[in-house]
Design a protein around this motif. Structure first.
Motif, PDB file in Angstrom:
ATOM      1  N   GLY A   1      49.883  21.949  39.238  1.00  0.00           N
ATOM      2  CA  GLY A   1      51.287  21.229  39.929  1.00  0.00           C
ATOM      3  C   GLY A   1      51.492  22.522  41.128  1.00  0.00           C
TER       4      GLY A   1
ATOM      5  N   ALA B   1      51.023  23.282  45.077  1.00  0.00           N
ATOM      6  CA  ALA B   1      50.403  22.470  46.417  1.00  0.00           C
ATOM      7  C   ALA B   1      49.628  23.403  47.034  1.00  0.00           C
ATOM      8  CB  ALA B   1      52.191  22.072  46.832  1.00  0.00           C
TER       9      ALA B   1
ATOM     10  N   PRO C   1      48.350  25.466  50.693  1.00  0.00           N
ATOM     11  CA  PRO C   1      47.041  25.870  50.152  1.00  0.00           C
ATOM     12  C   PRO C   1      46.415  26.026  48.683  1.00  0.00           C
ATOM     13  CG  PRO C   1      48.532  27.168  51.961  1.00  0.00           C
ATOM     14  CD  PRO C   1      49.501  26.169  50.673  1.00  0.00           C
TER      15      PRO C   1
ATOM     16  N   ILE D   1      43.424  27.022  47.150  1.00  0.00           N
ATOM     17  CA  ILE D   1      42.443  27.208  47.849  1.00  0.00           C
ATOM     18  C   ILE D   1      42.220  28.972  47.865  1.00  0.00           C
ATOM     19  CG2 ILE D   1      41.759  27.502  50.411  1.00  0.00           C
ATOM     20  CD1 ILE D   1      40.036  24.519  48.977  1.00  0.00           C
ATOM     21  N   VAL D   2      43.543  29.084  48.109  1.00  0.00           N
ATOM     22  CA  VAL D   2      44.077  30.539  48.301  1.00  0.00           C
ATOM     23  C   VAL D   2      43.505  31.004  46.489  1.00  0.00           C
ATOM     24  CG1 VAL D   2      46.358  32.291  48.475  1.00  0.00           C
ATOM     25  CG2 VAL D   2      45.574  30.316  49.702  1.00  0.00           C
TER      26      VAL D   2
ATOM     27  N   LYS E   1      40.019  31.453  46.251  1.00  0.00           N
ATOM     28  CA  LYS E   1      39.258  32.398  46.722  1.00  0.00           C
ATOM     29  C   LYS E   1      39.079  33.298  46.613  1.00  0.00           C
ATOM     30  CE  LYS E   1      38.591  35.157  50.531  1.00  0.00           C
ATOM     31  NZ  LYS E   1      37.560  35.491  51.071  1.00  0.00           N
TER      32      LYS E   1
ATOM     33  N   TRP F   1      35.668  23.125  51.711  1.00  0.00           N
ATOM     34  CA  TRP F   1      35.590  25.418  51.977  1.00  0.00           C
ATOM     35  C   TRP F   1      34.244  25.486  51.153  1.00  0.00           C
ATOM     36  CZ3 TRP F   1      35.587  28.267  46.640  1.00  0.00           C
ATOM     37  CH2 TRP F   1      36.145  29.741  47.306  1.00  0.00           C
TER      38      TRP F   1
ATOM     39  N   VAL G   1      32.634  28.153  53.915  1.00  0.00           N
ATOM     40  CA  VAL G   1      31.996  29.643  53.045  1.00  0.00           C
ATOM     41  C   VAL G   1      30.408  29.553  52.333  1.00  0.00           C
ATOM     42  CG1 VAL G   1      35.032  30.628  52.255  1.00  0.00           C
ATOM     43  CG2 VAL G   1      33.406  30.109  50.687  1.00  0.00           C
TER      44      VAL G   1
ATOM     45  N   ASN H   1      50.603  27.484  56.404  1.00  0.00           N
ATOM     46  CA  ASN H   1      49.418  26.849  55.649  1.00  0.00           C
ATOM     47  C   ASN H   1      48.226  26.956  56.621  1.00  0.00           C
ATOM     48  OD1 ASN H   1      51.809  26.018  53.566  1.00  0.00           O
ATOM     49  ND2 ASN H   1      50.685  24.062  54.083  1.00  0.00           N
TER      50      ASN H   1
ATOM     51  N   THR I   1      47.477  30.744  55.873  1.00  0.00           N
ATOM     52  CA  THR I   1      46.583  30.835  54.678  1.00  0.00           C
ATOM     53  C   THR I   1      45.091  30.662  54.472  1.00  0.00           C
ATOM     54  OG1 THR I   1      47.617  29.435  53.562  1.00  0.00           O
ATOM     55  CG2 THR I   1      47.875  32.032  53.488  1.00  0.00           C
ATOM     56  N   ALA I   2      45.157  28.490  55.139  1.00  0.00           N
ATOM     57  CA  ALA I   2      43.695  28.622  54.462  1.00  0.00           C
ATOM     58  C   ALA I   2      42.299  28.841  54.701  1.00  0.00           C
ATOM     59  CB  ALA I   2      44.024  26.956  54.485  1.00  0.00           C
TER      60      ALA I   2
ATOM     61  N   ALA J   1      42.124  31.878  56.337  1.00  0.00           N
ATOM     62  CA  ALA J   1      41.711  33.138  55.910  1.00  0.00           C
ATOM     63  C   ALA J   1      41.207  33.007  54.674  1.00  0.00           C
ATOM     64  CB  ALA J   1      43.371  33.773  55.606  1.00  0.00           C
ATOM     65  N   ALA J   2      41.613  31.922  53.628  1.00  0.00           N
ATOM     66  CA  ALA J   2      40.938  31.369  52.325  1.00  0.00           C
ATOM     67  C   ALA J   2      39.546  31.787  52.459  1.00  0.00           C
ATOM     68  CB  ALA J   2      41.825  30.709  51.845  1.00  0.00           C
ATOM     69  N   SER J   3      39.084  31.523  53.831  1.00  0.00           N
ATOM     70  CA  SER J   3      37.712  30.245  54.365  1.00  0.00           C
ATOM     71  C   SER J   3      37.361  31.043  55.300  1.00  0.00           C
ATOM     72  CB  SER J   3      37.792  29.249  54.752  1.00  0.00           C
ATOM     73  OG  SER J   3      38.723  27.863  54.303  1.00  0.00           O
ATOM     74  N   ASP J   4      37.259  32.454  54.791  1.00  0.00           N
ATOM     75  CA  ASP J   4      36.258  33.717  55.475  1.00  0.00           C
ATOM     76  C   ASP J   4      36.988  33.696  56.928  1.00  0.00           C
ATOM     77  OD1 ASP J   4      36.150  34.674  52.793  1.00  0.00           O
ATOM     78  OD2 ASP J   4      34.293  33.918  53.091  1.00  0.00           O
ATOM     79  N   LYS J   5      37.653  33.372  57.530  1.00  0.00           N
ATOM     80  CA  LYS J   5      38.158  33.112  58.948  1.00  0.00           C
ATOM     81  C   LYS J   5      39.002  34.616  59.316  1.00  0.00           C
ATOM     82  CE  LYS J   5      35.731  29.211  59.633  1.00  0.00           C
ATOM     83  NZ  LYS J   5      34.785  29.206  60.293  1.00  0.00           N
TER      84      LYS J   5
ATOM     85  N   GLN K   1      56.332  21.402  44.306  1.00  0.00           N
ATOM     86  CA  GLN K   1      55.995  23.104  44.010  1.00  0.00           C
ATOM     87  C   GLN K   1      55.076  23.430  44.953  1.00  0.00           C
ATOM     88  OE1 GLN K   1      55.052  23.963  40.125  1.00  0.00           O
ATOM     89  NE2 GLN K   1      55.109  21.700  39.764  1.00  0.00           N
ATOM     90  N   VAL K   2      55.576  23.391  47.019  1.00  0.00           N
ATOM     91  CA  VAL K   2      55.190  24.038  47.786  1.00  0.00           C
ATOM     92  C   VAL K   2      56.470  25.813  47.261  1.00  0.00           C
ATOM     93  CG1 VAL K   2      56.041  23.970  50.007  1.00  0.00           C
ATOM     94  CG2 VAL K   2      55.237  21.964  49.223  1.00  0.00           C
ATOM     95  N   PRO K   3      54.812  26.525  48.082  1.00  0.00           N
ATOM     96  CA  PRO K   3      54.930  28.276  47.662  1.00  0.00           C
ATOM     97  C   PRO K   3      56.210  28.235  49.170  1.00  0.00           C
ATOM     98  CG  PRO K   3      53.222  27.442  48.063  1.00  0.00           C
ATOM     99  CD  PRO K   3      53.579  26.620  48.561  1.00  0.00           C
TER     100      PRO K   3
ATOM    101  N   LEU L   1      54.651  32.256  51.695  1.00  0.00           N
ATOM    102  CA  LEU L   1      53.561  32.303  52.122  1.00  0.00           C
ATOM    103  C   LEU L   1      52.559  33.397  53.366  1.00  0.00           C
ATOM    104  CD1 LEU L   1      53.355  28.245  53.114  1.00  0.00           C
ATOM    105  CD2 LEU L   1      51.703  29.714  51.768  1.00  0.00           C
TER     106      LEU L   1
ATOM    107  N   MET M   1      51.766  35.987  51.128  1.00  0.00           N
ATOM    108  CA  MET M   1      50.036  35.857  50.721  1.00  0.00           C
ATOM    109  C   MET M   1      49.151  35.741  52.192  1.00  0.00           C
ATOM    110  SD  MET M   1      49.481  32.283  49.509  1.00  0.00           S
ATOM    111  CE  MET M   1      51.147  32.275  48.649  1.00  0.00           C
TER     112      MET M   1
ATOM    113  N   GLU N   1      48.520  39.280  52.708  1.00  0.00           N
ATOM    114  CA  GLU N   1      47.159  39.844  51.390  1.00  0.00           C
ATOM    115  C   GLU N   1      46.261  39.362  52.200  1.00  0.00           C
ATOM    116  OE1 GLU N   1      47.278  38.653  47.069  1.00  0.00           O
ATOM    117  OE2 GLU N   1      49.385  39.663  47.860  1.00  0.00           O
ATOM    118  N   LEU N   2      45.517  38.001  52.888  1.00  0.00           N
ATOM    119  CA  LEU N   2      44.790  38.133  53.417  1.00  0.00           C
ATOM    120  C   LEU N   2      44.266  37.968  54.881  1.00  0.00           C
ATOM    121  CD1 LEU N   2      45.526  33.869  52.035  1.00  0.00           C
ATOM    122  CD2 LEU N   2      43.195  34.705  51.026  1.00  0.00           C
TER     123      LEU N   2
END
Lengths: 187, 131
Positions: A12, A14, A16, A19-20, A23, A51, A55, B22, B25-26, B28-32, B71-73, B78, B81, B84-85
């Motif tokens: 449910g 969306a 990103p 992925i978050v 991680k 991803w 990483v 988007n 955060t993507a 940052a979640a990929s360690d950038k 259900q987009v945050p 964001l 988040m 936080e990242l």
């Protein structure tokens, strides 16, 4: 069902978010453990594979069931190049001419997404306790993904009195023969 | 390979906000290592009140339902988040002066700087993106 050490429910959500969340969750796993990510975001398949590549984790594969995508990722640390220390090795070509047992020591999820026909699955972490399933008189060809885990497994078997043990190099990453799958899904 | 992603946020609408956060955060979640330079209307995206009332482009308001269904945050979620990242927020000093804004008008943990602050971060970043 494919076996995993931990499940993450990202249904449910969306982009990103899958992925978050992945991680964050993978930080809780030990190296070598497998994470199952459940997602309904159709883009998550391409995203998670990319991803993992970025990483340095291993994307094993995805299964779709009732509109839910089940992704499998194995946690890896920085791959330090370790010297292969077990001396007896065979190549893929040699293997085709030999009889004996192919022992696949990768995780069950990796095995499920593609292995050599007839291979037996015992993950590295379970080898010590499941050694009695193996026959000391039979030639055993140990294989994993790259040759690292199979090297350790071959050493462990040799230490326990198995004399006809060979490490198959390289591992499944360079195997060009047929693959048998236990799941309906692709890598 | 560069491990930095540099982003310029120069527009203040809701669609702009999603594009910025988007990707941020993507990455940052990929360690950038990620930094966003908020300038002109872009400052809206991290303004304490402004970020709760970002507007859709004129005539596109009907997408509100789509956002809900997918259900987009929310943007504040964001932003939290991203913080936080470890995403670094740099607010443009010059724009703040022009608009009469102070650091207190924005979410916590922002850095205030000029163009050179951003350029210094971006000099070895790949990619650098502008929204």
């Amino acid at each position: 069902m494919v076996k995993a050490d931990k499940q993450l429910d990202a249904k449910g959500l969306a982009c990103p978010m899958p992925i978050v969340k992945t991680k964050k969750t993978i930080n809780e796993l030990e190296e070598g453990q497998v994470l199952e990510v459940q997602a309904t975001d159709k883009g998550s398949k391409a995203d998670l594979a990319a991803w993992a590549g970025t990483v340095g984790h291993q994307y094993i594969g995805t299964v779709e069931e009732d509109d839910v995508l089940y992704h499998y990722i194995r946690k890896c640390s920085d791959d330090t190049i370790e010297e292969k220390t077990y001396e007896k090795t065979v190549s893929h070509d040699d293997l085709e001419e030999r009889d004996g047992l192919v022992l696949d020591v990768r995780e069950e999820a990796e095995f499920a997404f593609g292995h050599m026909e007839g291979a037996k699955s015992i993950p590295m972490g379970e080898l010590e306790s499941r050694m009695d399933e193996l026959d000391k008189n039979q030639e055993i060809f140990v294989i994993c993904r790259t040759g690292k885990r199979s090297d350790m497994a071959a050493q462990l078997l040799a230490k326990n009195g198995f004399t006809k043990v060979y490490n198959v190099l390289p591992g499944m990453t360079e195997w060009n023969g047929n693959l048998t799958k236990n799941v309906n899904g692709g890598m | 390979m560069s491990n930095k992603v540099a982003i310029i946020a120069a527009n203040g609408g809701m669609f702009d906000a999603y594009k910025v956060f988007n990707i941020a955060t993507a990455a940052a979640a990929s360690d950038k290592e990620v930094a966003i330079f908020f300038t002109f209307e872009g400052l809206n995206l991290i303004h304490k009140q402004g970020m709760h009332a970002l507007e859709m482009p004129a005539g596109k308001e009907h997408f509100a339902e789509g956002f809900k269904k997918a259900q987009v945050p929310s943007i504040p979620e964001l932003v939290e988040m991203a913080t936080e990242l470890g995403v670094k927020f740099i607010a443009c000093q010059m724009t703040m002066d022009v608009m009469g804004l102070t650091k207190e008008d924005f979410v916590d943990n922002i850095e205030v700087g000029g163009a050179v602050t951003f350029l210094d971060f971006a000099k070895d970043a790949s990619p650098t993106l502008t929204f």
